[in-house]
Structure formats: C-alpha cells, structure tokens
Design a protein around this motif. Structure first.
Motif, PDB file in Angstrom:
ATOM      1  N   ALA A  77      38.611  32.800  43.923  1.00 38.04           N
ATOM      2  CA  ALA A  77      38.129  34.000  43.543  1.00 38.04           C
ATOM      3  C   ALA A  77      38.861  34.573  42.329  1.00 38.04           C
ATOM      4  O   ALA A  77      39.436  35.676  42.447  1.00 38.04           O
ATOM      5  CB  ALA A  77      38.171  34.921  44.836  1.00 38.04           C
ATOM      6  N   ASN A  85      39.238  41.513  42.357  1.00 36.92           N
ATOM      7  CA  ASN A  85      38.527  40.264  42.939  1.00 36.92           C
ATOM      8  C   ASN A  85      36.955  40.272  42.711  1.00 36.92           C
ATOM      9  O   ASN A  85      36.309  41.558  42.572  1.00 36.92           O
ATOM     10  CB  ASN A  85      38.513  40.281  44.437  1.00 36.92           C
ATOM     11  N   TYR A  89      33.847  38.108  46.872  1.00 38.68           N
ATOM     12  CA  TYR A  89      35.270  37.966  48.055  1.00 38.68           C
ATOM     13  C   TYR A  89      35.045  38.841  49.241  1.00 38.68           C
ATOM     14  O   TYR A  89      35.322  38.298  50.273  1.00 38.68           O
ATOM     15  CB  TYR A  89      36.339  38.609  47.086  1.00 38.68           C
TER      16      TYR A  89
END
Length: 154
Positions: A77, A85, A89
């Motif tokens: 990620a 992120n 994710y």
C-alpha cells in the motif's frame, strides 16, 4: 542552505487524480484485450485485484504491482510514497476476501496486514519485483503497509 533533508527531497508522488485516471484506463484496456495485454507497467508485472469498497460496497478492480509470495501475493500500500495510505487499503481492511488475477491465473485470497516483525523479510521480496518500492519508503515518513494475501481456507 539547510542541512536538514525532508521527504520532499525524494520527489513527490503523482496527484491522486492522475493515479485514479491511469488505474481506470489500465483496467479498461486490460479487459478490452481479454486479459492478454496490459499485464505490465514499465516492464514490471501487475496483477488485477478485485475487492469490495469499504464505503461504497461496490465491486472494484485495480491494478497493483505483482509480488508473488508463497501460494499468494504481497500487496504493498505504497501509493508512490504519498503521506497517506491508498483508498484501497481501507477496502482490504474491511473486506479482506479478494480475487487476484495475474495473466491467466485467478486466485481467491484473504488479505491480512503483515505483522511488524514480518516486514523486514518481505521488503527484499517486494523490491525484487518492483524496485521503486525502496524509493517510496524513502519518500514518506509513513510505515508503508504490506498485505499478505493467502489462499482462503473456507
């Protein structure tokens, strides 16, 4: 001139809208060719991950760098080293059952976040399959998550 080095010195990730547009075009062209083309990005293998959206509940497919691992894959990620992120994710955290297509292979997997003690052994594997991951780690202060995706048992 300053002696301090910031994450900006390592370059910036592309804007989110660019990544989103590239993803949609990549998936469209891959599907248009029946999965026979667009299996690489810059010479590196990609896989197509089908997941359920955490907020929308919709089925989504995105291309991610292909990192084979044991009987499944590792999904990183990284989002190009962005400070946050990627949206996907949250999808995997909420809905860990995914389908991963790599060329003609289809895998039904369950994703889990790698434990902190697992990650040092996984990064060399990830970097071997996609060298820019190392640069992405330098670009951000974020601890980039790795999902370990293993065959579903039930």
């Amino acid at each position: 001139m300053s002696d301090t080095t910031t994450t900006a010195d390592h370059g910036k990730p592309p804007p989110r809208w660019v990544l989103k547009t590239m993803t949609r075009v990549h998936v469209f062209l891959h599907r248009l060719t029946g999965g026979k083309a667009f299996n690489k990005l810059g010479g590196d293998e990609v896989c197509f991950v089908t997941m359920i959206g955490a907020k929308s509940g919709r089925t989504l497919t995105i291309p991610l760098m292909y990192v084979p691992y044991q009987e499944g894959v590792l999904l990183v990620a990284s989002q190009g080293g962005a400070p946050k992120n990627p949206v996907w994710y949250n999808n995997l955290v909420k809905h860990p059952d995914i389908e991963v297509r790599h060329r003609s292979q289809v895998m039904h997997l369950r994703a889990r976040l790698a434990e902190p003690e697992e990650k040092p052994a996984m990064w060399p594997i990830c970097d071997e399959h996609y060298a820019p991951f190392e640069e992405y780690r330098q670009r951000t202060d974020r601890d980039i998550p790795i999902f370990v995706c293993e065959p579903r048992t039930a």
